[in-house]
Every structure is written in structure tokens, then in C-alpha cells.
Design a protein around this motif. Structure first.
Motif, PDB file in Angstrom:
ATOM      1  N   THR A   1       0.860  -1.190   0.000  1.00 38.88           N
ATOM      2  CA  THR A   1       0.000   0.000   0.000  1.00 38.88           C
ATOM      3  C   THR A   1       0.890   1.231   0.000  1.00 38.88           C
ATOM      4  O   THR A   1       1.363   1.665   1.053  1.00 38.88           O
ATOM      5  CB  THR A   1      -0.935   0.015   1.220  1.00 38.88           C
ATOM      6  N   PRO A   2       1.141   1.802  -1.178  1.00 34.12           N
ATOM      7  CA  PRO A   2       2.012   2.973  -1.271  1.00 34.12           C
ATOM      8  C   PRO A   2       1.268   4.243  -0.842  1.00 34.12           C
ATOM      9  O   PRO A   2       0.053   4.211  -0.613  1.00 34.12           O
ATOM     10  CB  PRO A   2       2.375   3.024  -2.755  1.00 34.12           C
ATOM     11  N   PRO A   3       1.981   5.375  -0.753  1.00 33.86           N
ATOM     12  CA  PRO A   3       1.332   6.623  -0.340  1.00 33.86           C
ATOM     13  C   PRO A   3       0.197   7.042  -1.264  1.00 33.86           C
ATOM     14  O   PRO A   3      -0.791   7.629  -0.830  1.00 33.86           O
ATOM     15  CB  PRO A   3       2.481   7.645  -0.386  1.00 33.86           C
ATOM     16  N   ARG A   4       0.343   6.775  -2.556  1.00 30.08           N
ATOM     17  CA  ARG A   4      -0.720   7.081  -3.509  1.00 30.08           C
ATOM     18  C   ARG A   4      -0.677   6.044  -4.627  1.00 30.08           C
ATOM     19  O   ARG A   4       0.361   5.435  -4.886  1.00 30.08           O
ATOM     20  CB  ARG A   4      -0.559   8.489  -4.091  1.00 30.08           C
ATOM     21  N   GLY A   5      -1.819   5.844  -5.259  1.00 30.07           N
ATOM     22  CA  GLY A   5      -1.888   4.908  -6.366  1.00 30.07           C
ATOM     23  C   GLY A   5      -2.456   5.564  -7.596  1.00 30.07           C
ATOM     24  O   GLY A   5      -2.934   6.716  -7.545  1.00 30.07           O
ATOM     25  N   PRO A   6      -2.441   4.890  -8.731  1.00 25.91           N
ATOM     26  CA  PRO A   6      -2.981   5.455  -9.964  1.00 25.91           C
ATOM     27  C   PRO A   6      -4.471   5.755  -9.846  1.00 25.91           C
ATOM     28  O   PRO A   6      -5.214   5.033  -9.180  1.00 25.91           O
ATOM     29  CB  PRO A   6      -2.728   4.346 -10.993  1.00 25.91           C
ATOM     30  N   GLU A   7      -4.901   6.824 -10.514  1.00 24.99           N
ATOM     31  CA  GLU A   7      -6.308   7.220 -10.562  1.00 24.99           C
ATOM     32  C   GLU A   7      -6.755   7.224 -12.020  1.00 24.99           C
ATOM     33  O   GLU A   7      -6.047   7.729 -12.890  1.00 24.99           O
ATOM     34  CB  GLU A   7      -6.504   8.607  -9.960  1.00 24.99           C
ATOM     35  N   SER A   8      -7.927   6.656 -12.273  1.00 28.00           N
ATOM     36  CA  SER A   8      -8.476   6.679 -13.619  1.00 28.00           C
ATOM     37  C   SER A   8      -9.983   6.817 -13.534  1.00 28.00           C
ATOM     38  O   SER A   8     -10.571   6.794 -12.447  1.00 28.00           O
ATOM     39  CB  SER A   8      -8.120   5.389 -14.377  1.00 28.00           C
ATOM     40  N   SER A   9     -10.633   6.952 -14.684  1.00 25.33           N
ATOM     41  CA  SER A   9     -12.095   7.033 -14.712  1.00 25.33           C
ATOM     42  C   SER A   9     -12.739   5.720 -14.285  1.00 25.33           C
ATOM     43  O   SER A   9     -13.925   5.669 -13.987  1.00 25.33           O
ATOM     44  CB  SER A   9     -12.573   7.426 -16.108  1.00 25.33           C
ATOM     45  N   LEU A  10     -11.950   4.648 -14.248  1.00 24.98           N
ATOM     46  CA  LEU A  10     -12.448   3.372 -13.739  1.00 24.98           C
ATOM     47  C   LEU A  10     -12.515   3.359 -12.216  1.00 24.98           C
ATOM     48  O   LEU A  10     -13.284   2.599 -11.630  1.00 24.98           O
ATOM     49  CB  LEU A  10     -11.539   2.227 -14.204  1.00 24.98           C
ATOM     50  N   GLY A  11     -11.691   4.166 -11.565  1.00 24.87           N
ATOM     51  CA  GLY A  11     -11.637   4.198 -10.109  1.00 24.87           C
ATOM     52  C   GLY A  11     -10.210   4.317  -9.608  1.00 24.87           C
ATOM     53  O   GLY A  11      -9.268   4.474 -10.380  1.00 24.87           O
ATOM     54  N   SER A  12     -10.069   4.228  -8.291  1.00 23.72           N
ATOM     55  CA  SER A  12      -8.758   4.344  -7.657  1.00 23.72           C
ATOM     56  C   SER A  12      -8.102   2.982  -7.511  1.00 23.72           C
ATOM     57  O   SER A  12      -8.775   1.952  -7.459  1.00 23.72           O
ATOM     58  CB  SER A  12      -8.890   4.985  -6.270  1.00 23.72           C
ATOM     59  N   MET A  13      -6.777   2.987  -7.438  1.00 23.45           N
ATOM     60  CA  MET A  13      -6.026   1.763  -7.204  1.00 23.45           C
ATOM     61  C   MET A  13      -5.121   1.981  -5.979  1.00 23.45           C
ATOM     62  O   MET A  13      -3.917   2.147  -6.101  1.00 23.45           O
ATOM     63  CB  MET A  13      -5.191   1.406  -8.435  1.00 23.45           C
ATOM     64  N   PRO A  14      -5.716   1.967  -4.760  1.00 25.31           N
ATOM     65  CA  PRO A  14      -4.934   2.285  -3.565  1.00 25.31           C
ATOM     66  C   PRO A  14      -3.948   1.191  -3.165  1.00 25.31           C
ATOM     67  O   PRO A  14      -2.962   1.455  -2.483  1.00 25.31           O
ATOM     68  CB  PRO A  14      -6.000   2.473  -2.488  1.00 25.31           C
ATOM     69  N   VAL A  15      -4.231  -0.055  -3.571  1.00 24.46           N
ATOM     70  CA  VAL A  15      -3.374  -1.190  -3.239  1.00 24.46           C
ATOM     71  C   VAL A  15      -2.708  -1.671  -4.522  1.00 24.46           C
ATOM     72  O   VAL A  15      -3.348  -1.811  -5.559  1.00 24.46           O
ATOM     73  CB  VAL A  15      -4.188  -2.339  -2.600  1.00 24.46           C
ATOM     74  N   ARG A  16      -1.407  -1.928  -4.451  1.00 19.77           N
ATOM     75  CA  ARG A  16      -0.681  -2.445  -5.606  1.00 19.77           C
ATOM     76  C   ARG A  16      -0.463  -3.942  -5.411  1.00 19.77           C
ATOM     77  O   ARG A  16       0.145  -4.364  -4.432  1.00 19.77           O
ATOM     78  CB  ARG A  16       0.657  -1.720  -5.793  1.00 19.77           C
ATOM     79  N   ASN A  17      -0.996  -4.705  -6.339  1.00 21.45           N
ATOM     80  CA  ASN A  17      -1.002  -6.160  -6.233  1.00 21.45           C
ATOM     81  C   ASN A  17      -0.132  -6.818  -7.288  1.00 21.45           C
ATOM     82  O   ASN A  17       0.171  -6.232  -8.327  1.00 21.45           O
ATOM     83  CB  ASN A  17      -2.423  -6.696  -6.418  1.00 21.45           C
ATOM     84  N   GLY A  18       0.192  -8.064  -7.047  1.00 23.64           N
ATOM     85  CA  GLY A  18       0.825  -8.907  -8.045  1.00 23.64           C
ATOM     86  C   GLY A  18       0.561 -10.361  -7.708  1.00 23.64           C
ATOM     87  O   GLY A  18       0.260 -10.700  -6.556  1.00 23.64           O
ATOM     88  N   MET A  19       0.616 -11.217  -8.710  1.00 25.71           N
ATOM     89  CA  MET A  19       0.603 -12.663  -8.476  1.00 25.71           C
ATOM     90  C   MET A  19       1.737 -13.233  -9.324  1.00 25.71           C
ATOM     91  O   MET A  19       1.685 -13.223 -10.545  1.00 25.71           O
ATOM     92  CB  MET A  19      -0.732 -13.299  -8.825  1.00 25.71           C
ATOM     93  N   LEU A  20       2.782 -13.678  -8.635  1.00 21.95           N
ATOM     94  CA  LEU A  20       3.984 -14.163  -9.290  1.00 21.95           C
ATOM     95  C   LEU A  20       4.003 -15.685  -9.301  1.00 21.95           C
ATOM     96  O   LEU A  20       3.567 -16.324  -8.337  1.00 21.95           O
ATOM     97  CB  LEU A  20       5.229 -13.632  -8.583  1.00 21.95           C
ATOM     98  N   VAL A  21       4.516 -16.237 -10.376  1.00 20.22           N
ATOM     99  CA  VAL A  21       4.601 -17.689 -10.529  1.00 20.22           C
ATOM    100  C   VAL A  21       6.053 -18.079 -10.783  1.00 20.22           C
ATOM    101  O   VAL A  21       6.730 -17.480 -11.623  1.00 20.22           O
ATOM    102  CB  VAL A  21       3.723 -18.165 -11.700  1.00 20.22           C
ATOM    103  N   ARG A  22       6.518 -19.074 -10.027  1.00 20.11           N
ATOM    104  CA  ARG A  22       7.845 -19.640 -10.257  1.00 20.11           C
ATOM    105  C   ARG A  22       7.679 -21.099 -10.647  1.00 20.11           C
ATOM    106  O   ARG A  22       7.094 -21.901  -9.898  1.00 20.11           O
ATOM    107  CB  ARG A  22       8.710 -19.537  -8.998  1.00 20.11           C
ATOM    108  N   LEU A  23       8.165 -21.431 -11.826  1.00 19.75           N
ATOM    109  CA  LEU A  23       8.136 -22.813 -12.294  1.00 19.75           C
ATOM    110  C   LEU A  23       9.517 -23.432 -12.150  1.00 19.75           C
ATOM    111  O   LEU A  23      10.531 -22.771 -12.381  1.00 19.75           O
ATOM    112  CB  LEU A  23       7.735 -22.885 -13.770  1.00 19.75           C
ATOM    113  N   THR A  24       9.558 -24.703 -11.756  1.00 20.19           N
ATOM    114  CA  THR A  24      10.807 -25.457 -11.713  1.00 20.19           C
ATOM    115  C   THR A  24      10.630 -26.713 -12.546  1.00 20.19           C
ATOM    116  O   THR A  24       9.591 -27.389 -12.461  1.00 20.19           O
ATOM    117  CB  THR A  24      11.184 -25.833 -10.272  1.00 20.19           C
ATOM    118  N   THR A  25      11.624 -27.027 -13.372  1.00 19.97           N
ATOM    119  CA  THR A  25      11.544 -28.207 -14.222  1.00 19.97           C
ATOM    120  C   THR A  25      12.145 -29.415 -13.507  1.00 19.97           C
ATOM    121  O   THR A  25      12.781 -29.297 -12.461  1.00 19.97           O
ATOM    122  CB  THR A  25      12.307 -27.983 -15.537  1.00 19.97           C
ATOM    123  N   SER A  26      11.977 -30.564 -14.107  1.00 21.23           N
ATOM    124  CA  SER A  26      12.544 -31.790 -13.546  1.00 21.23           C
ATOM    125  C   SER A  26      14.065 -31.749 -13.533  1.00 21.23           C
ATOM    126  O   SER A  26      14.711 -32.473 -12.774  1.00 21.23           O
ATOM    127  CB  SER A  26      12.066 -33.006 -14.350  1.00 21.23           C
TER     128      SER A  26
END
Length: 380
Positions: free
Chosen positions: A17-42
Motif C-alpha cells: 500500500t504505497p502513499p498514492r496509487g494510480p487514478e483513472s475514470s475506472l476508479g482508484s487503485m490504492p493497493v498495488r497487487n501482483g501474483m507471481l509464478v515460479r516454475l521449476t523443471t525436472s
């Protein structure tokens, strides 16, 4: 290429949760999210990817659970002769379920993350940076623009962007025509020729409204107008607007197939196409789209607003296409972009070097990743 067999899938829902987030006509983005994936092979090779989850505020957890419960178990043991086999195969495999659940976007985001992680692995196995792996004549740097600066402190934002080495910025519009044109006029005055400008309406207008808007904004020298109408509007509407607009029309973050990108460039007449490695297609999709739209006479300009993982992958994919189009570089504070690990985001004269090293050239710092993770899963 040595076959790739998926042996382990790890997923991390990260949030700050940074001090401010992007603002658009869609709404505010107060929380910055991500979903990261790490793959490991055999064989023990590993790669990283990112799924789009900017919204809703806990969208990263929704993608995490979809990956953990449905997608990942079906991938363990999957063997691929080439990483590019994965995306078309799994898009077809999960298409019925995506339609049935109404979760086409969420499935596309998760598959994009896996595609990027596989591309990272493939380039590591070849001992090459991803851009060079995709195209031996890839560019060493890419054009960038500052995206969504804080317009409540516009004067300070303009000076920050210029000082940071930017030569262009994208402003969010689509509120009302008077305030939109007022913002562009004020930006132009403050920038005083030092920054070019793009605008993003986030699908805010009908065709009739968009025609009026682009006429009113034609004098501001916009480099492109992003998503002036609905992404799923008929191609005839996109073509009609593109033909009448003095401003180049852009779209792409909400297009979810290679054929659709070609249709937007062809039947839709869209001049700037913006694939997003975290929203659809991953690296293979973005690279294919970039090459095909450039062949069709359009410009590929990479869309992205997320963590350093997807940003690194975006730079490599764009550099490999050979496009002169720019990459979006978030102008808002976001530790997921700047503090997740070691990445050089220095901009000089509107350009940024492609991350160095094999694969995407970025690996999250374990301590930083741990501190930012709000949920995780491991499937073997």
C-alpha cells in the motif's frame, strides 16, 4: 531445445500500500497487487512470470486460488519440446471451463504468467537473454513513457518525469470533456515542449462521444488515444473512429487472442496495438502479436502496470519484436516494481536498457518477496 517438464509450481500473491496509487475514470487503485509464478523443471531449471491482478483489491488472491486449485494440478508432469507449445495447448484445454465459470480473464492472466515463466526457463536453458533468444537481432533498449502521473500535483509530476529522463507521458482521461481538455492544456503548458503526451480513456466513451472527444483533443498533439471506446465494440466502430480521428487510436490490454489483435489492426484500423504480457499471452503471445501487427503496418507499444517481473519480461518481448513503439513505465510509487529485487529502471532520453542476464534478467529477492507476500501456494 531440451524438453521442458514442469515439476513444481510456486505462486505468490504480493501486495503493498504505497502513499498514492494510480487514478483513472475506472476508479482508484490504492493497493498495488501482483501474483507471481515460479516454475521449476525436472532438471532444476527455474523461471518467473506474472499474472495481471491490478483490480479488485484482492484480485491477486483470486488468481492464486484459481492457479492452485484448477490450473497447476493439470500442469505437473507436462512435457514440452518448445515453450511456445504451452499457451495454445492450455488455452484450448481450459476454454470450456473458462466459458462455463465466466472467468475467461482470470484464466488468461494465470496462463500468461506460466507462459512467461516457461520463456524465462527456455532462455536460461539456452544461456541467452530472453530478447536475444527470441530474436538474435533484438534491440538492447526500448522506448518508454511515464504512465499515469499524479495530476493532483501536476507541476511537480512534470518536473519529476523530466528529471527522470522521460520524453513522454500518458494521462488518464475519460472523466468529462471539459476537465479532460483542461488537464491536457495544463500539462502542455507545464511541459513546455519537454514531454510528448498520450491519453487513456479506459473505454469511457460511446462512439459518438469519442468522435467529439478526438476532435476536441486533436490540437494537443497526442501520440495516441488509448481505448476511447469499449474494447468489445464492433470492429466497424473502431474502424470508423480510426478513419475520422487525427489522433492515432490505440488498444490491446483487453484483447485476448492473436487473431483479435490482427482484426483490430486490419478490420478495426487501429494504429497502435498494446499487448500486455500479464493479461493475455505471456511472452509468446506478446512477441507474436508484436511481429504480426508490425507486419500489418501498425505499431506495437507494450502495455504494462505491475511488478518488476512482468516489467522485465515486457522489455525483453518488446525488444525482440524490433518495434519502435514504447513500453509503459508506471510513474507512481510501487515497491513491487522498485524494491522487489535488483532491476535497472534508469531512463535516458526516453529509453531504458533491457534487463541484462539470461532469461528475463530478473529474480525477486527472497527477503523482499517474503515481506510483500500475503498468500502463497506450492504444487508438485
Amino acid at each position: 531445445m531440451h524438453p521442458i517438464m514442469i515439476d513444481r509450481i510456486q505462486a505468490y500473491a504480493v501486495s503493498v500500500t504505497p502513499p498514492r496509487g494510480p487514478e483513472s475514470s475506472l476508479g482508484s487503485m490504492p493497493v498495488r497487487n501482483g501474483m507471481l509464478v515460479r516454475l521449476t523443471t525436472s532438471d532444476g531449471a527455474a523461471g518467473w512470470g506474472e499474472a495481471w491482478c491490478n483490480y479488485p483489491p484482492r484480485g491477486n488472491l483470486a488468481r492464486l486460488f484459481l492457479l492452485e486449485d484448477v490450473i497447476a494440478p493439470a500442469l505437473i508432469g507436462m512435457a514440452l519440446a518448445d515453450f511456445r507449445e504451452f499457451r495454445p495447448s492450455c488455452e484450448a484445454r481450459f476454454a470450456r471451463l473458462a466459458r462455463h465459470t465466466g472467468e475467461a480473464g482470470s484464466f488468461a492472466h494465470c496462463l500468461a504468467a506460466i507462459d512467461t515463466a516457461l520463456a524465462d526457463i527456455a532462455a536460461h536453458m539456452a544461456g541467452q537473454p530472453l530478447a536475444e533468444f527470441l530474436n538474435p537481432e533484438a534491440h538492447a533498449d526500448v522506448g518508454v513513457y511515464a504512465s499515469t502521473p499524479d495530476v493532483l500535483q501536476l507541476e511537480a509530476s512534470v518536473e519529476e518525469m523530466v528529471e527522470a529522463g522521460h520524453e513522454a507521458a500518458k494521462l488518464k482521461i475519460g472523466f468529462d470533456l471539459a476537465s479532460d481538455t483542461g488537464l491536457l492544456a495544463r500539462f502542455q503548458d507545464l511541459a513546455a515542449g519537454r514531454l510528448g503526451v498520450m491519453a487513456d480513456a479506459n473505454q469511457g466513451w460511446s462512439l459518438a462521444e469519442a468522435k467529439v472527444a478526438v476532435r476536441e483533443m486533436a490540437g494537443f498533439g497526442l501520440r495516441f488515444m488509448e481505448e476511447p471506446i469499449a474494447a468489445d465494440a464492433p470492429h466497424e466502430e473502431w474502424a470508423e473512429l480510426s478513419a475520422e480521428s487525427a489522433v492515432p487510436v490505440a488498444a490491446g490490454e483487453n484483447i485476448m487472442s492473436e487473431q483479435s489483435f490482427c482484426d483490430f489492426a486490419g478490420r478495426g484500423g487501429v494504429q497502435v496495438l498494446q499487448p500486455d504480457v500479464a493479461k493475455w499471452g505471456g511472452v509468446s503471445g506478446a512477441f507474436n502479436v508484436g511481429r504480426s501487427v508490425e507486419d500489418a503496418g501498425a505499431t506495437c507499444a507494450m502495455h504494462f502496470m505491475g511488478t518488476a517481473v512482468g516489467l522485465a519480461a515486457s522489455a525483453h518481448a518488446l525488444a525482440a519484436t524490433g518495434s519502435s513503439g514504447p513500453m509503459e513505465l508506471d510513474a507512481n510509487p510501487n515497491p513491487l516494481r522498485t524494491e522487489l529485487g535488483n532491476i535497472d529502471l534508469t531512463v535516458r532520453r526516453g529509453r531504458m536498457k533491457v534487463p541484462v542476464g539470461n532469461g528475463i534478467g530478473f529474480v525477486p529477492d527472497p527477503d523482499a518477496l517474503r515481506a510483500m507476500t500475503i498468500g502463497s501456494a506450492e504444487i508438485r
